[in-house]
Design a protein around this motif. Structure first.
Motif, PDB file in Angstrom:
ATOM      1  N   PHE A 177       0.831  -1.211   0.000  1.00 35.94           N
ATOM      2  CA  PHE A 177       0.000   0.000   0.000  1.00 35.94           C
ATOM      3  C   PHE A 177       0.863   1.258   0.000  1.00 35.94           C
ATOM      4  O   PHE A 177       0.499   2.279  -0.596  1.00 35.94           O
ATOM      5  CB  PHE A 177      -0.937   0.014   1.209  1.00 35.94           C
ATOM      6  CG  PHE A 177      -2.128  -0.904   1.073  1.00 35.94           C
ATOM      7  CD1 PHE A 177      -2.945  -0.846  -0.043  1.00 35.94           C
ATOM      8  CD2 PHE A 177      -2.425  -1.823   2.055  1.00 35.94           C
ATOM      9  CE1 PHE A 177      -4.039  -1.676  -0.185  1.00 35.94           C
ATOM     10  CE2 PHE A 177      -3.521  -2.682   1.940  1.00 35.94           C
ATOM     11  CZ  PHE A 177      -4.329  -2.599   0.817  1.00 35.94           C
ATOM     12  N   LEU A 198      -4.914   8.252  -7.405  1.00 33.10           N
ATOM     13  CA  LEU A 198      -3.918   7.390  -6.762  1.00 33.10           C
ATOM     14  C   LEU A 198      -2.492   7.840  -7.034  1.00 33.10           C
ATOM     15  O   LEU A 198      -1.547   7.268  -6.485  1.00 33.10           O
ATOM     16  CB  LEU A 198      -4.093   5.936  -7.212  1.00 33.10           C
ATOM     17  CG  LEU A 198      -5.260   5.165  -6.590  1.00 33.10           C
ATOM     18  CD1 LEU A 198      -5.441   3.822  -7.282  1.00 33.10           C
ATOM     19  CD2 LEU A 198      -5.033   4.953  -5.095  1.00 33.10           C
ATOM     20  N   PHE A 202      -1.702   6.839  -0.920  1.00 28.76           N
ATOM     21  CA  PHE A 202      -2.615   6.920   0.216  1.00 28.76           C
ATOM     22  C   PHE A 202      -1.977   7.780   1.299  1.00 28.76           C
ATOM     23  O   PHE A 202      -0.820   7.580   1.653  1.00 28.76           O
ATOM     24  CB  PHE A 202      -2.909   5.529   0.786  1.00 28.76           C
ATOM     25  CG  PHE A 202      -3.655   4.621  -0.158  1.00 28.76           C
ATOM     26  CD1 PHE A 202      -4.990   4.845  -0.434  1.00 28.76           C
ATOM     27  CD2 PHE A 202      -3.023   3.550  -0.763  1.00 28.76           C
ATOM     28  CE1 PHE A 202      -5.692   4.003  -1.301  1.00 28.76           C
ATOM     29  CE2 PHE A 202      -3.697   2.707  -1.623  1.00 28.76           C
ATOM     30  CZ  PHE A 202      -5.042   2.937  -1.896  1.00 28.76           C
ATOM     31  N   VAL A 207      -5.439   6.330   6.403  1.00 28.80           N
ATOM     32  CA  VAL A 207      -5.090   4.913   6.587  1.00 28.80           C
ATOM     33  C   VAL A 207      -5.188   4.551   8.068  1.00 28.80           C
ATOM     34  O   VAL A 207      -5.801   3.541   8.443  1.00 28.80           O
ATOM     35  CB  VAL A 207      -3.670   4.618   6.049  1.00 28.80           C
ATOM     36  CG1 VAL A 207      -3.236   3.202   6.429  1.00 28.80           C
ATOM     37  CG2 VAL A 207      -3.626   4.788   4.534  1.00 28.80           C
ATOM     38  N   PHE A 410     -11.431  11.676  -2.190  1.00 27.68           N
ATOM     39  CA  PHE A 410     -10.727  10.398  -2.332  1.00 27.68           C
ATOM     40  C   PHE A 410     -10.245   9.874  -0.982  1.00 27.68           C
ATOM     41  O   PHE A 410     -10.271   8.671  -0.723  1.00 27.68           O
ATOM     42  CB  PHE A 410      -9.531  10.564  -3.285  1.00 27.68           C
ATOM     43  CG  PHE A 410      -8.615   9.369  -3.326  1.00 27.68           C
ATOM     44  CD1 PHE A 410      -8.961   8.236  -4.029  1.00 27.68           C
ATOM     45  CD2 PHE A 410      -7.403   9.383  -2.639  1.00 27.68           C
ATOM     46  CE1 PHE A 410      -8.117   7.121  -4.056  1.00 27.68           C
ATOM     47  CE2 PHE A 410      -6.552   8.295  -2.659  1.00 27.68           C
ATOM     48  CZ  PHE A 410      -6.913   7.155  -3.369  1.00 27.68           C
ATOM     49  N   ASP A 411      -9.803  10.779  -0.098  1.00 25.30           N
ATOM     50  CA  ASP A 411      -9.312  10.364   1.211  1.00 25.30           C
ATOM     51  C   ASP A 411     -10.432   9.786   2.069  1.00 25.30           C
ATOM     52  O   ASP A 411     -10.183   8.926   2.922  1.00 25.30           O
ATOM     53  CB  ASP A 411      -8.655  11.547   1.934  1.00 25.30           C
ATOM     54  CG  ASP A 411      -7.308  11.903   1.333  1.00 25.30           C
ATOM     55  OD1 ASP A 411      -6.601  10.988   0.879  1.00 25.30           O
ATOM     56  OD2 ASP A 411      -6.966  13.111   1.290  1.00 25.30           O
ATOM     57  N   SER A 414     -10.641   6.328   0.914  1.00 30.27           N
ATOM     58  CA  SER A 414      -9.518   5.575   1.494  1.00 30.27           C
ATOM     59  C   SER A 414      -9.827   5.172   2.927  1.00 30.27           C
ATOM     60  O   SER A 414      -9.528   4.054   3.363  1.00 30.27           O
ATOM     61  CB  SER A 414      -8.239   6.424   1.483  1.00 30.27           C
ATOM     62  OG  SER A 414      -7.886   6.789   0.177  1.00 30.27           O
ATOM     63  N   PHE A 417     -12.212   2.314   2.830  1.00 29.46           N
ATOM     64  CA  PHE A 417     -11.518   1.149   2.274  1.00 29.46           C
ATOM     65  C   PHE A 417     -10.635   0.486   3.340  1.00 29.46           C
ATOM     66  O   PHE A 417     -10.693  -0.730   3.549  1.00 29.46           O
ATOM     67  CB  PHE A 417     -10.673   1.597   1.076  1.00 29.46           C
ATOM     68  CG  PHE A 417      -9.774   0.527   0.515  1.00 29.46           C
ATOM     69  CD1 PHE A 417     -10.305  -0.582  -0.135  1.00 29.46           C
ATOM     70  CD2 PHE A 417      -8.396   0.630   0.633  1.00 29.46           C
ATOM     71  CE1 PHE A 417      -9.472  -1.567  -0.664  1.00 29.46           C
ATOM     72  CE2 PHE A 417      -7.562  -0.334   0.119  1.00 29.46           C
ATOM     73  CZ  PHE A 417      -8.104  -1.435  -0.529  1.00 29.46           C
ATOM     74  N   PHE A 418      -9.836   1.285   4.037  1.00 32.57           N
ATOM     75  CA  PHE A 418      -8.946   0.724   5.054  1.00 32.57           C
ATOM     76  C   PHE A 418      -9.720   0.312   6.305  1.00 32.57           C
ATOM     77  O   PHE A 418      -9.275  -0.574   7.040  1.00 32.57           O
ATOM     78  CB  PHE A 418      -7.830   1.709   5.396  1.00 32.57           C
ATOM     79  CG  PHE A 418      -6.737   1.720   4.372  1.00 32.57           C
ATOM     80  CD1 PHE A 418      -5.765   0.736   4.362  1.00 32.57           C
ATOM     81  CD2 PHE A 418      -6.693   2.704   3.389  1.00 32.57           C
ATOM     82  CE1 PHE A 418      -4.766   0.729   3.409  1.00 32.57           C
ATOM     83  CE2 PHE A 418      -5.706   2.705   2.422  1.00 32.57           C
ATOM     84  CZ  PHE A 418      -4.730   1.705   2.434  1.00 32.57           C
TER      85      PHE A 418
END
Length: 494
Positions: A177, A198, A202, A207, A410-411, A414, A417-418
């Protein structure tokens, strides 16, 4: 030096500057306690305000923001398992379990005390040994940094729980990652799959918040809601016996020195220092199995090291003009804004301002501890809020914090997603910490490997023959060998 320090204290002890430091520490604590709002962001917002101030006043405000921003992360880390800043990742490992056991007050007492004394020792070290330590830091090139990171990665075995294989897999996933986005040196896009978002990779904070906070929200949400927090509120203890504090003295001293040393090295910082100090404390403990279940030693190691990294990071900034991370880069801008050129001649040419900064750091450190102790009982009341109300609020704060880092939707993606990855890792009993360690250290490892190969024209020999690098690689081999031997002996005796 003592006379200069007295002059610095005199220059800072005015109503205006004390008020600026108070405002800076308070605002820094607020930014540090809200996930995604970091010390860097606080300094960036307030930097233009200092333009009309004199040098000592402007830098005093920025130092208050710096100390408050780093220290504020312990509040959500202990209460909500939310690392408010990268420097408070390891505080969640034992601080949150202590809160769950009704020992939130004790966790705060340990954390605040360790933060105060860790920060104080690092500031004293900054005053005494800034120039020589700055020169030592200059000896570290890509070969040395590569070896240090390789050595740091051996700590994965200590953070892997019952299965080293799962820990290694998690660390490898973290490194993968960390490689997403533009490559170091040549900025070639990798693993972007055609998505422009991307290209920058990230960001660390989404994260962290996703892995530790969103995953915890998902785990808690699927369980039956329990409104038993009121019972725990009556059992909360704030006092810690002196004997209990003194039992952590060697852990505290070792973690403080580690934070100071890691802080001095540019590009590593408190986010790495607190994990490494935590892993070391667990390694040398007589009861390592208690770490992660509410052991005060984990809180002390994390908080003393991340605050010690503050003074460490200022060493190369003031003595050499080299910023070690984004926060000190902003502080470098503050110095230049006020006509001060960081470097070897700064103390000689502007000793009064520099020692004024040192005095402001000491006052800010005292105010930080005072504010946290005074607010401790208020913070702990968060535990009495029913989960069905608290969890949505935490999730909203996570989303706002993730968006606020770079103002990118986008963050937020993320983050979710994480969070899902963290959820499945917890379900599969795969440790999260090695993934974080791999994510942070992977890019540093790759960058210094490529820089080293460029310097040596493709030869790996200097990585093994440079004295400092060789020492750290030997320590790596010794660390791995010792771990294998201990595992073998445990297996035979078991």
């Amino acid at each position: 030096m003592f006379e200069l320090l007295l002059d610095g204290i005199n220059s800072v002890f005015t109503f205006k500057i004390i008020l600026l430091i108070v405002a800076g520490v308070f605002l820094g604590l607020v930014f540090g306690s809200i996930p995604g709002l970091t010390a860097t962001m606080a300094i960036a917002i307030c930097l233009p305000i200092t333009y009309g101030m004199d040098s000592v006043a402007g830098m005093s405000l920025l130092m208050g923001l710096y100390i408050g921003g780093v220290s504020g992360g312990l509040i959500p880390a202990i209460l909500l398992k939310l690392p408010g800043t990268p420097s408070s990742i390891a505080t969640t490992f034992d601080g949150y379990p202590m809160a769950q056991k009704g020992e939130a007050g004790k966790a705060f007492t340990y954390a605040i005390t360790a933060s105060f004394f860790g920060g104080l020792i690092s500031i004293i070290a900054l005053m005494l040994i800034a120039p020589p330590l700055g020169r030592v830091a200059l000896q570290f090139g890509p070969f040395e940094f590569f070896a240090i990171v390789v050595f740091s990665l051996t700590l994965i075995s200590s953070l892997s729980g019952d299965s080293i294989i799962k820990g290694i897999l998690a660390a490898a996933l973290g490194i993968v990652f960390g490689m997403v986005g533009s490559a170091p040196i040549d900025a070639f896009p990798r693993f972007t799959f055609g998505f422009d978002s991307l290209d920058a990779g990230f960001d660390l904070l989404p994260v962290l918040i996703g892995l530790f906070a969103v995953s915890e929200i998902l785990i808690t949400a699927e369980q039956k809601v329990k409104n038993n927090k009121k019972k725990k509120m009556n059992k909360i203890q704030y006092r810690v016996k002196l004997k209990e504090f003194l039992s952590q003295k060697w852990n505290f001293l070792r973690s403080t020195l580690m934070g100071l040393g890691i802080g001095i090295l540019p590009g590593i910082g408190g986010g790495t220092a607190n994990i490494i100090a935590y892993a070391t404390a667990k390694n040398v403990s007589k009861t390592p199995e208690e770490f992660g279940k509410g052991h005060p030693g984990g809180v002390v190691a994390s908080e003393s090291s991340n605050n010690a990294a503050i003074g460490g990071a200022l060493v190369p900034l003031i003595s050499l003009g080299i910023p070690g991370d984004t926060v000190t880069a902003m502080l470098l801008g503050g110095l230049v804004l006020h006509g001060l050129q960081p470097g070897p001649m700064l103390i000689q040419n502007h000793g009064d301002v520099v020692y004024g900064i040192f005095a402001a750091l000491i006052i800010a450190n005292v105010l930080m501890a005072l504010f946290l102790f005074l607010g401790m009982r208020v913070f702990v009341k968060l535990l009495s809020i029913p989960q069905q109300i608290l969890l949505p609020i935490i999730f909203i704060l996570c989303v706002v914090g993730a968006f606020g880092v770079n103002n990118r939707i986008f963050d937020v993606g993320s983050l979710i997603f994480f969070g899902i990855i963290g959820y499945f890792m917890i379900k599969g009993k795969v440790p999260l910490t090695p993934l974080v360690l791999g994510f942070i250290l992977g890019p540093i490892l790759e960058t210094n490997l490529r820089r080293g190969l460029m310097l040596s024209e493709g030869s790996f020999v200097p990585f093994l023959t440079e004295p400092i690098a060789a020492v750290f690689l030997l320590l790596t081999v010794f660390s791995i060998g010792l771990k294998l031997f201990m595992n073998y002996r445990k297996k035979v005796s078991g």
